[in-house]
Structure formats: structure tokens, C-alpha cells
Design an enzyme around this catalytic site. Structure first.
Site, PDB file in Angstrom:
ATOM      1  N   HIS A 209     -52.231  14.844  23.665  1.00 15.30           N
ATOM      2  CA  HIS A 209     -52.227  14.216  22.259  1.00 15.30           C
ATOM      3  C   HIS A 209     -53.471  14.897  21.547  1.00 15.30           C
ATOM      4  O   HIS A 209     -53.623  14.523  20.396  1.00 15.30           O
ATOM      5  CB  HIS A 209     -52.723  12.789  22.622  1.00 15.30           C
TER       6      HIS A 209
HETATM    7  C1  UD1 Z   1     -57.849   8.877  19.624  1.00 18.18           C
HETATM    8  C2  UD1 Z   1     -59.190   9.435  19.782  1.00 18.18           C
HETATM    9  C3  UD1 Z   1     -59.298  10.536  20.806  1.00 18.18           C
HETATM   10  C4  UD1 Z   1     -58.592   9.447  22.096  1.00 18.18           C
HETATM   11  C5  UD1 Z   1     -57.145   9.081  21.545  1.00 18.18           C
HETATM   12  C6  UD1 Z   1     -56.747   8.524  22.829  1.00 18.18           C
HETATM   13  C7  UD1 Z   1     -60.567   9.854  17.724  1.00 18.18           C
HETATM   14  C8  UD1 Z   1     -61.107  10.862  16.767  1.00 18.18           C
HETATM   15  N1  UD1 Z   1     -59.713  10.234  18.687  1.00 18.18           N
HETATM   16  O1  UD1 Z   1     -57.124  10.004  19.134  1.00 18.18           O
HETATM   17  O2  UD1 Z   1     -60.467  10.722  21.129  1.00 18.18           O
HETATM   18  O3  UD1 Z   1     -58.385  10.522  23.091  1.00 18.18           O
HETATM   19  O4  UD1 Z   1     -57.431   8.024  20.563  1.00 18.18           O
HETATM   20  O5  UD1 Z   1     -55.539   8.035  22.667  1.00 18.18           O
HETATM   21  O6  UD1 Z   1     -61.169   8.816  17.438  1.00 18.18           O
HETATM   22  N2  UD1 Z   1     -50.933   5.914  16.190  1.00 18.18           N
HETATM   23  C9  UD1 Z   1     -49.751   4.942  16.411  1.00 18.18           C
HETATM   24  N3  UD1 Z   1     -50.123   3.712  16.889  1.00 18.18           N
HETATM   25  C10 UD1 Z   1     -51.290   3.578  17.413  1.00 18.18           C
HETATM   26  C11 UD1 Z   1     -52.440   4.391  17.100  1.00 18.18           C
HETATM   27  C12 UD1 Z   1     -52.117   5.486  16.670  1.00 18.18           C
HETATM   28  O7  UD1 Z   1     -48.604   5.203  16.057  1.00 18.18           O
HETATM   29  O8  UD1 Z   1     -51.749   2.304  17.919  1.00 18.18           O
HETATM   30  C13 UD1 Z   1     -50.515   7.029  15.507  1.00 18.18           C
HETATM   31  C14 UD1 Z   1     -50.664   7.361  14.252  1.00 18.18           C
HETATM   32  O9  UD1 Z   1     -49.748   8.069  13.635  1.00 18.18           O
HETATM   33  C15 UD1 Z   1     -52.168   7.988  14.098  1.00 18.18           C
HETATM   34  C16 UD1 Z   1     -52.095   8.898  15.031  1.00 18.18           C
HETATM   35  O10 UD1 Z   1     -51.461   8.280  16.395  1.00 18.18           O
HETATM   36  O11 UD1 Z   1     -52.099   8.605  12.743  1.00 18.18           O
HETATM   37  C17 UD1 Z   1     -53.300   9.181  15.570  1.00 18.18           C
HETATM   38  O12 UD1 Z   1     -54.270   8.141  15.913  1.00 18.18           O
HETATM   39  P1  UD1 Z   1     -55.880   8.383  15.974  1.00 18.18           P
HETATM   40  O13 UD1 Z   1     -56.387   6.954  16.160  1.00 18.18           O
HETATM   41  O14 UD1 Z   1     -56.062   8.891  14.476  1.00 18.18           O
HETATM   42  O15 UD1 Z   1     -56.187   9.433  16.886  1.00 18.18           O
HETATM   43  P2  UD1 Z   1     -55.377   9.686  18.416  1.00 18.18           P
HETATM   44  O16 UD1 Z   1     -55.032  10.852  18.557  1.00 18.18           O
HETATM   45  O17 UD1 Z   1     -55.112   8.359  19.073  1.00 18.18           O
END
Ligand code: UD1
Length: 366
Positions: A209
Site C-alpha cells: 500500500h
Molecule cells: C495510511 C497511513 C500509512 C499506514 C496506512 C495503513 C498516513 C500518511 N498514511 O495510509 O502510514 O501505513 O494508513 O493502512 O497517515 N481508503 C478507503 N477506505 C478507508 C481508508 C482509506 O477506501 O477506510 C482509501 C481512500 O481512497 C484514501 C486511500 O485509501 O484516499 C488512502 O488512505 P489514507 O488514509 O490517505 O492513507 P493510507 O494509504 O491508508
């Protein structure tokens, strides 16, 4: 009025839940502490959040901020705006944050600006790679925290090298391993391997991821092409992060995923199923931070698709190795790891299931 120390424990994203659960549980049992649980809502899907509350026996959050996804600036800013209101109304004595996600940084910054003391659990870890958003979060959070709880020797060394006063630093061990130890027996009852019709020990587990691996089409395509070759030899189980799945679809690489008969693509799975998968896999291929630690504890060989790690103990004495995300490097390390056996030894100091108790002991004595 209560004389108890009022503490806000912050969770936001998936890797926070298994770190806060044992700490919150210990605090609920403390006669000196009144803990409140605040969920920023950085992760909000049931499979990224709710299932962890259920499986880790975390109570529902006292306060849920529903912040959701966004760019780094907008997500961090939204959390700050909402969390400031909570601090002003709840007036805690201490805010405790874990790990290195945007929620960690945002809530630490708000508390610190309002002169509320901040405790950071998993302090001092450094990848020395400022391209990683988490590295920025770690550096800033540590620099404004009052109490720094450290999980491995490198954390202690890094903080000392940065000039942090020794009396703020507490080497307590690894709270994520507290959760692992607490739930490992439960995880043996998981049906996930039966559901996907796989024999234990005869598969490898994949998670991806990190933006550096999944946000660039050429890189993710190269990784998927390697998986395609590897799954000719060993089944692969791939619980896919929503970010990764969205990108693969946007890059129109879903055909490549569909072309692998021995790759078992799953939605994100909960904590118990994931522990079971990790504990029974021949090896793990990942870019996660926490999984490097969990595989070290379990003695499962781990290929980490990154150029650096903030958790060097997993390489120095654990089962982890860093591998670049190009075909030659991935396939070379696969060819070496496939013959390795599980090696249950070399558990880092203080990864003993009692880190949360040590943290609560420290906080009670402040
Ligand atoms: C975040 C953390 C990362 C951690 C990871 C674990 C930061 C900068 N990054 O990354 O350190 O290793 O979580 O998973 O805080 N999304 C969904 N559903 C959800 C959450 C997210 O669909 O419940 C999708 C959305 O499109 C979102 C993308 O995932 O834009 C990324 O989510 P985000 O929280 O920005 O970062 P992660 O890649 O999950």
C-alpha cells in the site's frame, strides 16, 4: 471532580488500533487514569476500522471525528480543526498518540499548541527518508512530545542523537506485540484458510500500500508481473488495501491481477484473520511497517519492498530483508527465501506482551 489523570487516546488509521487497544485496556483498569478514546476517522471503511474495534475488544470511540480521506494537507488540517474543539471541551491532562500516520501528527500538534502534554508511543523510529510522509510525521511528533515511549534500541539512539533529553525517553517495548501475544491463540480459530481452500504453510502472504510502490503505474506493474511468476510456484494470498485496488483499476492493470490463477485476492481482512495468515505463511512480501515487526516476532521470513526501514532491529536480529521493487531484486530474494524455514528465535528486547503495562506505570507516576 475526579482526581484521575484524564487522557485522550487517539486512533485514526488501521495500524493504530492494535497499538492503542492494549494501552486503552490497561488504562481502563487503572484507578488513577480516566481514558477517553478519540477516533479521527482517517480510516472509515468497516474493513479498515470497525472490525478492529470488535476483534480487539476496543470500546466504541467516545468521540468520532469523521474526517475521512483527502490530500495530506486537507486531511491533516481537518483533523486539527476537529480535534482542537475536543481538546477545548474535554480539557485532558495528556494526549497519547501512536505510530506515524497523519492522525498522529495532527493531534499531537493541536495538543502541544494548547499546552497539553503529549505522549508518543513508538517514538524515535527513523527511516531517514523524508520522501516518506510517515518520516515527516515521526520527526515532528517526536519533537513536540513530552514523553517518548520507545519500542527498540534504534529509537532510543535516534532520539539521543537528536538531542532529546534522556528524562523524556522511556524504553518500554512494543505495544503491537502486546496485541499479537494477546490474540495469537484466538487467531488459530480463524477459518480464512478453509474459506479460500488453502493448506496451512503452503502459501505466501502479500500486502502492498506504500505510495512508493502503488502510486506509480510502472512500479506496481513490475511488482504484479513478479507476483505472476511467483504464483506459478506457490499460492499467494493478497488482502488488498483500498488505495492499491483503486490504483490498479485506474492504471487498467486489473487484467493482470485476473490472469493469476493461484493468487487469492481478498478484500482487506480483519486482525484475527490476518494474524492467522501471517503465522501460517511460508513467507510474507510486504511494504508495511508493522508487519516487519510481527513477522520477526513470529519467525516468518519477510521480504520488505522498500529501500529503507525505520525498524532496523527486524533486519539485525529478525527475519526481515529489504528488497528494491524491481523484478530482478524481487525474484532473487524470492529464490533465496523460498528455501528458508520458519525460525522462532531472536525476539527483540522487551517485545514480551507487557509494553502497555510499562507505559501505564510511567504515566501513573508522572
Ligand atoms: C495510511 C497511513 C500509512 C499506514 C496506512 C495503513 C498516513 C500518511 N498514511 O495510509 O502510514 O501505513 O494508513 O493502512 O497517515 N481508503 C478507503 N477506505 C478507508 C481508508 C482509506 O477506501 O477506510 C482509501 C481512500 O481512497 C484514501 C486511500 O485509501 O484516499 C488512502 O488512505 P489514507 O488514509 O490517505 O492513507 P493510507 O494509504 O491508508
Amino acid at each position: 471532580m475526579s482526581d484521575k489523570i484524564k487522557i485522550i487516546n487517539v486512533v485514526g488509521a488501521r495500524p493504530n488500533f492494535m497499538k492503542i487497544a492494549p494501552i486503552h485496556r490497561c488504562m481502563l483498569n487503572s484507578i488513577k487514569i480516566n481514558p477517553l478514546l478519540v477516533h479521527t476517522g482517517q480510516h472509515y471503511d468497516d474493513k479498515m476500522s470497525k472490525i478492529f474495534f470488535e476483534e480487539l475488544s476496543l470500546p466504541n470511540p467516545d468521540i468520532y471525528l469523521k474526517v475521512g480521506s483527502g490530500s495530506h494537507a486537507s486531511q491533516t488540517a481537518k483533523i486539527m480543526i476537529e480535534f482542537e474543539k475536543i481538546i477545548l471541551s474535554e480539557k485532558p491532562d495528556l494526549v497519547l498518540v501512536v505510530g506515524d500516520v497523519n492522525s498522529t501528527l495532527a493531534c499531537a500538534l493541536v495538543a502541544s499548541k494548547l499546552n497539553i502534554r503529549v505522549a508518543h508511543v513508538e517514538a524515535g523510529l527513523r527511516s531517514f527518508d523524508r520522501q516518506m510522509p510517515e518520516e515527516i510525521n515521526r520527526i515532528i511528533t517526536d519533537s513536540i512530545s513530552d514523553y517518548l515511549f520507545v519500542s527498540e534500541q534504534s529509537g532510543l539512539d535516534n532520539l539521543i542523537n537528536e538531542g532529546v533529553s534522556k528524562d523524556k525517553i522511556f524504553y518500554v517495548g512494543n505495544v503491537m506485540i502486546d496485541s499479537l501475544i494477546h490474540h495469537i491463540e484466538d487467531s488459530k480459530k480463524s477459518n480464512i484458510l478453509n474459506n479460500i481452500k488453502l493448506n496451512t504453510g503452503n502459501f505466501a502472504l502479500v500486502t502492498l500500500h506504500r505510495p512508493s510502490n502503488v502510486d506509480c503505474k510502472d512500479t506496481i506493474k513490475e511488482i504484479l508481473n513478479c507476483l505472476k511468476l511467483i504464483q506459478d510456484n506457490i499460492d499467494l494470498v493478497f488482502p488488498i488495501h483500498p488505495r492499491t485496488f483503486k490504483n490498479i483499476k485506474n492504471f487498467k492493470l486489473d487484467n493482470l491481477l485476473d490472469s493469476m490463477p493461484n493468487l487469492h485476492l481478498l478484500d482487506s481482512v480483519g486482525y484475527i484473520d490476518f494474524l492467522h495468515l501471517m503465522n501460517n505463511s511460508s513467507f510474507v512480501l510486504t511494504d508495511s511497517g508493522g508487519i516487519q515487526e510481527e513477522t520477526t516476532f513470529l519467525g516468518v521470513p519477510c521480504i520488505t519492498l522498500r529501500e529503507n526501514t525505520e525498524r532496523p532491529i527486524t533486519i539485525d536480529i529478525g527475519t526481515n530483508q529489504l528488497v528494491k521493487s524491481d523484478s530482478e531484486s524481487i525474484l532473487n530474494s524470492y529464490n533465496k527465501i523460498i528455501n528458508l524455514k520458519k525460525q522462532k528465535n531472536n525476539i527483540p528486547e522487551l517485545w514480551d506482551g507487557k509494553a502497555s503495562m510499562r507505559i501505564v506505570d510511567v504515566i501513573e507516576s508522572l
